[in-house]
Design an enzyme around this catalytic site. Structure first.
Site, short mmCIF file in Angstrom:
data_model
loop_
_atom_site.label_atom_id
_atom_site.label_comp_id
_atom_site.label_asym_id
_atom_site.label_seq_id
_atom_site.Cartn_x
_atom_site.Cartn_y
_atom_site.Cartn_z
N LYS A 40 1.24 11.37 14.82
CA LYS A 40 1.50 11.98 16.13
C LYS A 40 2.91 12.58 16.19
CE LYS A 40 -0.30 9.62 19.68
NZ LYS A 40 -0.62 8.47 20.56
N LYS B 85 5.60 11.27 16.79
CA LYS B 85 6.31 10.79 17.99
C LYS B 85 7.30 9.72 17.55
CE LYS B 85 3.31 11.17 22.07
NZ LYS B 85 2.76 10.43 23.21
N1 C2G Z 1 -0.82 10.14 31.02
C1 C2G Z 1 -1.07 10.53 32.33
N2 C2G Z 1 -0.07 11.06 33.07
C2 C2G Z 1 1.18 11.21 32.55
C3 C2G Z 1 1.44 10.80 31.22
C4 C2G Z 1 0.42 10.26 30.47
O1 C2G Z 1 -2.21 10.42 32.83
N3 C2G Z 1 2.16 11.75 33.33
C5 C2G Z 1 -1.93 9.58 30.25
C6 C2G Z 1 -2.24 10.40 29.00
O2 C2G Z 1 -3.09 11.50 29.33
C7 C2G Z 1 -2.96 9.37 28.13
C8 C2G Z 1 -2.25 8.05 28.51
O3 C2G Z 1 -1.58 8.29 29.78
O4 C2G Z 1 -4.33 9.28 28.49
C9 C2G Z 1 -1.23 7.61 27.48
O5 C2G Z 1 -0.29 8.67 27.34
P1 C2G Z 1 0.46 8.81 25.92
O6 C2G Z 1 1.06 7.53 25.54
O7 C2G Z 1 1.30 10.06 25.97
O8 C2G Z 1 -0.80 9.06 24.97
P2 C2G Z 1 -0.95 10.16 23.82
O9 C2G Z 1 0.28 10.24 23.03
O10 C2G Z 1 -1.49 11.36 24.48
O11 C2G Z 1 -2.02 9.44 22.87
O12 C2G Z 1 -5.89 9.15 20.17
C10 C2G Z 1 -5.38 9.48 21.45
C11 C2G Z 1 -3.88 9.40 21.48
O13 C2G Z 1 -3.43 8.15 20.99
C12 C2G Z 1 -3.37 9.64 22.91
#
Ligand code: C2G
Length: 132
Positions: free
Chosen positions: A45, A47
């Site tokens: 990712k 990240k």
């Molecule tokens: N999220 C949200 N609103 C935000 C930030 C995040 O609804 N302001 C949601 C994202 O859409 C996701 C969840 O919170 O469903 C977790 O966010 P992240 O940790 O950023 O997840 P991500 O890196 O997108 O990982 O295989 C799928 C990935 O692991 C998703």
């Protein structure tokens, strides 16, 4: 029992994450979170997380909407996970819209929930360091 699963990094847990988890849990009776491992974040990712897997897991364990946490170590594992954990619904934010429709072929309902605007781990980090 209707089982729901979602996946994410959940770094610096914030109300956007909480709103996602709350709405995901409301779609069933049991919510599993596939929490991205440190290695998966780094290698797949690209990240850099502020908190380690163990710290992020500890925070999620305190959330009433979360019933179980499993490590997310690959993009491919979702296909096995939905059978391994007998999942009915896959949920994720709509920033991923369309990316996981393939899970419908596994007999799973795929739901994309609206992201919460104006909050993100990146924004928090930037403001923490005062870079407006
Ligand atoms: N999220 C949200 N609103 C935000 C930030 C995040 O609804 N302001 C949601 C994202 O859409 C996701 C969840 O919170 O469903 C977790 O966010 P992240 O940790 O950023 O997840 P991500 O890196 O997108 O990982 O295989 C799928 C990935 O692991 C998703």
């Amino acid at each position: 029992m209707k089982k729901v699963i979602t996946y994410g990094t959940f770094d610096l847990l914030h109300y956007g994450h909480i709103r996602l988890l709350e709405r995901a849990r409301a779609l069933g009776d049991y919510l599993i979170v596939g929490l991205s491992s440190d290695e998966f974040n780094e290698k797949e990712k690209h990240k850099v997380t502020f908190q380690s897997y163990e710290e992020r897991k500890k925070l999620l364990e305190a959330i009433r909407y979360v019933d179980e946490i499993i490590p997310e170590e690959s993009w491919e594992q979702k296909k096995e996970d939905v059978h391994k954990y007998d999942i009915d619904v896959f949920v994720i934010g709509d920033d991923w819209k369309g990316h996981f429709d393939f899970l419908e072929k596994e007999g799973v309902e795929v739901v994309y929930l609206e992201r919460t605007p104006e909050i993100s781990t990146t924004l928090i980090k930037e403001n923490l360091h005062g870079n407006k």
